[in-house]
Design a protein around this motif. Sequence first.
Motif, mmCIF file in Angstrom:
data_model
loop_
_atom_site.group_PDB
_atom_site.id
_atom_site.type_symbol
_atom_site.label_atom_id
_atom_site.label_comp_id
_atom_site.label_asym_id
_atom_site.label_seq_id
_atom_site.Cartn_x
_atom_site.Cartn_y
_atom_site.Cartn_z
ATOM 1 N N ILE A 1 -3.449 -5.254 -6.754
ATOM 2 C CA ILE A 1 -3.238 -6.322 -5.640
ATOM 3 C C ILE A 1 -3.493 -5.837 -4.101
ATOM 4 O O ILE A 1 -3.852 -6.345 -3.244
ATOM 5 N N VAL A 2 -3.760 -4.530 -4.028
ATOM 6 C CA VAL A 2 -3.960 -3.866 -2.585
ATOM 7 C C VAL A 2 -5.476 -4.340 -1.853
ATOM 8 O O VAL A 2 -5.678 -5.082 -0.992
ATOM 9 N N ASP A 3 -6.281 -4.124 -2.811
ATOM 10 C CA ASP A 3 -7.739 -4.332 -2.377
ATOM 11 C C ASP A 3 -8.242 -5.907 -2.275
ATOM 12 O O ASP A 3 -8.656 -6.075 -1.014
ATOM 13 N N PRO A 4 -7.638 -6.742 -3.225
ATOM 14 C CA PRO A 4 -7.836 -7.967 -3.161
ATOM 15 C C PRO A 4 -6.987 -8.634 -1.896
ATOM 16 O O PRO A 4 -7.750 -9.542 -1.441
ATOM 17 N N THR A 5 -6.078 -8.170 -1.607
ATOM 18 C CA THR A 5 -5.332 -8.656 -0.457
ATOM 19 C C THR A 5 -6.064 -8.480 0.778
ATOM 20 O O THR A 5 -6.092 -9.538 1.679
ATOM 21 N N ILE A 6 -6.580 -7.514 1.005
ATOM 22 C CA ILE A 6 -7.047 -6.918 2.216
ATOM 23 C C ILE A 6 -8.442 -7.778 2.296
ATOM 24 O O ILE A 6 -8.745 -8.045 3.555
ATOM 25 N N THR B 1 0.725 -1.163 -0.036
ATOM 26 C CA THR B 1 -0.044 0.038 0.041
ATOM 27 C C THR B 1 0.747 1.164 0.061
ATOM 28 O O THR B 1 0.477 2.312 -0.678
ATOM 29 N N ALA B 2 1.855 1.309 0.906
ATOM 30 C CA ALA B 2 2.733 2.377 1.165
ATOM 31 C C ALA B 2 3.361 2.784 -0.379
ATOM 32 O O ALA B 2 3.817 3.944 -0.558
ATOM 33 N N PHE B 3 3.773 1.655 -1.303
ATOM 34 C CA PHE B 3 4.287 2.062 -2.557
ATOM 35 C C PHE B 3 3.537 2.217 -3.802
ATOM 36 O O PHE B 3 3.996 3.332 -4.494
ATOM 37 N N PHE B 4 2.296 1.597 -3.924
ATOM 38 C CA PHE B 4 1.776 1.427 -4.931
ATOM 39 C C PHE B 4 0.424 2.145 -5.056
ATOM 40 O O PHE B 4 0.080 2.152 -6.386
ATOM 41 N N ILE B 5 -0.080 2.502 -4.174
ATOM 42 C CA ILE B 5 -1.287 3.248 -4.179
ATOM 43 C C ILE B 5 -1.153 4.508 -4.844
ATOM 44 O O ILE B 5 -0.010 5.057 -4.989
ATOM 45 N N THR C 1 5.894 5.326 -4.929
ATOM 46 C CA THR C 1 5.979 5.027 -6.129
ATOM 47 C C THR C 1 4.678 4.478 -6.578
ATOM 48 O O THR C 1 4.675 3.250 -6.946
ATOM 49 N N PRO C 2 3.794 5.232 -7.038
ATOM 50 C CA PRO C 2 2.565 4.767 -7.530
ATOM 51 C C PRO C 2 2.681 3.931 -8.806
ATOM 52 O O PRO C 2 3.267 4.235 -9.794
ATOM 53 N N VAL C 3 1.734 2.875 -8.642
ATOM 54 C CA VAL C 3 2.011 1.600 -9.793
ATOM 55 C C VAL C 3 0.357 1.394 -9.952
ATOM 56 O O VAL C 3 0.002 0.521 -9.122
ATOM 57 N N PRO C 4 -0.208 2.164 -10.795
ATOM 58 C CA PRO C 4 -1.907 1.841 -11.034
ATOM 59 C C PRO C 4 -1.940 0.440 -11.169
ATOM 60 O O PRO C 4 -3.146 -0.064 -10.489
#
Length: 707
Positions: free
Chosen positions: A70-75, A42-46, A51-54
């Motif tokens: 990957i953020v939402d499905p993970t949590i 979350t810290a890097f890719f949102i 370092t945002p990676v959509p």
Amino acid sequence: MSTTTEARSGFSPRVALQKVGTSLSNMVMPNIPALIAWGIITAFFIEDGFTPVPALGGFEDAAGNPHLGIVDPTIHYLLPLLIANTGGRMIYEARGAVVGVVATMGVIAGSDELVTMLNLTQPSDEQIGQIHMFIGAMIMAPLAAWLMKKLDQLWQERIPAGFEMLVNLFSAGIFSFLMALIGFYGLAPIVNGLMNLLGAGVEGLISLGLLPLVSLLIEPAKVFFLNNAINHGVLTPLGLTEASQNGKSVLFLLEANPGPGFGILLAYSFFGRGAARASAPGAALIQFVGGIHEIYFPYVLMKPALILAAVGGGMTGVFLNVLFDTGLRAPAAPGSIIAIFGNATTDSYLGIALAVIGATVVSFLIAALLLRIGKQEEGDIAAATAKMEEMKGKKSSVAGALTGAGAGAAGAASAADDSGHTGRIEKIVFACDAGMGSSAMGATVLRKKVRAAGFDDVEVTNKAISSLSDEWDVVVTQKELTDRARQRTGSAVQVSVDQFMNSPRYDEVVELVQQRNDPEAAEEGTGSEAAASTAAGAGVGVGTGAGAEPSADEGPGSATAPEILSPESIVLAGSATDSASGIDEAGALLVAAGAVDEGYVEAMHDREATVSTFMGNGLAIPHGTNEAKSSITRSAMSFVRYPEDIDWNGNPTRFVIGIAGVGDEHLELLQKVAMAFSDPAQVERLEQATTTDEIRAILGDEKESDA
């Protein structure tokens, strides 16, 4: 209710709540690395990350199509299902884990459907997001696993031979399907309502500026070991939901702030007396950097008024965190200053630092004032530590840092007894590498002693080390295996023995059970229970119930029992001279009986190279490693007696019993072997026997004609 009364009655609301909290913690803690990983992602890719990676953080394209990343499905899926896996496995191992995960998937889907249907009736600016089913997983997975276990017990004795796999697979599949439906239609609405209610309550406290008041509950709860129920049952699920929406949550800081405890320990360092003052600086370092908050609890228990210092520091820390709008991306476990800053968002560093400092200063000032103006006798830190362990219900992992004793009491039950802890002992396990030979015999001997002492409700069993979980009160192992057992059962009393047949450690364990389960009787010092325990180990006929000593004419009365130890597998005058040739001789008899293949004999040597199978009283019971069970065709035992003692890795050995076990078929006879070899008179009879029938009768496998 007094502690003694609670111990004797077997029930205490406080202990019950502690157990609930421990269960919640045991489901969450193993999965903290996954939570940390999610926080880093979350810290890097949102969108607002380093370092945002959509594609990884998730986005919606110009056509309005959602890309999950990957953020939402993970949590939303992975983390609750990991917790479900852990919770189900705690109850019913792999079978419980599978059922628990499928059932939890039903809860997640049911929650999503309810949210979707609600949002169809709401304006776009009032729609709610997904509710993450952490609480749902903690409820549904253990429940489903427990029910599956009970169902299996109903029909496990009625399955026709050859249909076991079919019944086991389809019963679990059908039951998982049904539990998923129950989760979808039954539990999901309840958990959604509960999460909405709790969330609204926290939002209300924050909006009214009253969130610091939660310290009135959390800080005293920590000292009484009730924080796990609050932290993992409420704060972590709510915090994860908030973090998934806002990128951080202040709820993760309510309990983890090390400032309140750190301030109390600093006050003791300057204004304490005796051992408490001497040990406080080291305890402060462990608490602040190591994150082990329980180390300051004994200092509060020595002077209960110091709970005011903890509450004051906690309220200060929460106030400053809310004031500076701080938060963590994921739970900080343990509550170390390193873990806290590792999970903090970049805009929270200053506020968190001020909150920790403020909490430390306030708790220090209040504690210093209480220590200076109140009557202060030289604190008994050992007694306070014992009181802490009494309330915790098990050994403290950091007690040694306060009392000078080895952490965890690794080895002697008497060392645990000296701590003064009076929490009940309900489950004792003997553990060995394979869990089918030496541990079964040792469990039989100790079970008899425990029963003879009058504690019929204490479970004494045996398991392989690989199958242990941290649920046991006492774990007994050969000394070579203690470290392995401790890794899996860190909260248990670890008892190391040199051999399993007549170890003096058994009497120490019985004494420990007496002191914890019936402290008033133990304090009377009559010695009757200890005498009964000692007599049981010596073969005197004082055993009762399941632990009663089998007489020479007792036999299992089963048509399959003679197959375990057949006359052809008994040698009255062996030819081996050492452990290696003794294993070959005993193993050859198992091969000749058609019970194992040659590879199993090699596995017997492999096990001996790792852990000795010498039991004591001139007996060795070589058997294969856990990995060699595929070499076993059926359960069998072999018996070899030698005219003179042979050298078994430095131990004089007269009898060698080879073991190959499928399931529990051989355990009944093995228990009788243990009883025979715990009685010197029976050992002498084995030495003087002249026929195979006499041997089998003494070991309880056949009735002796002249008995």
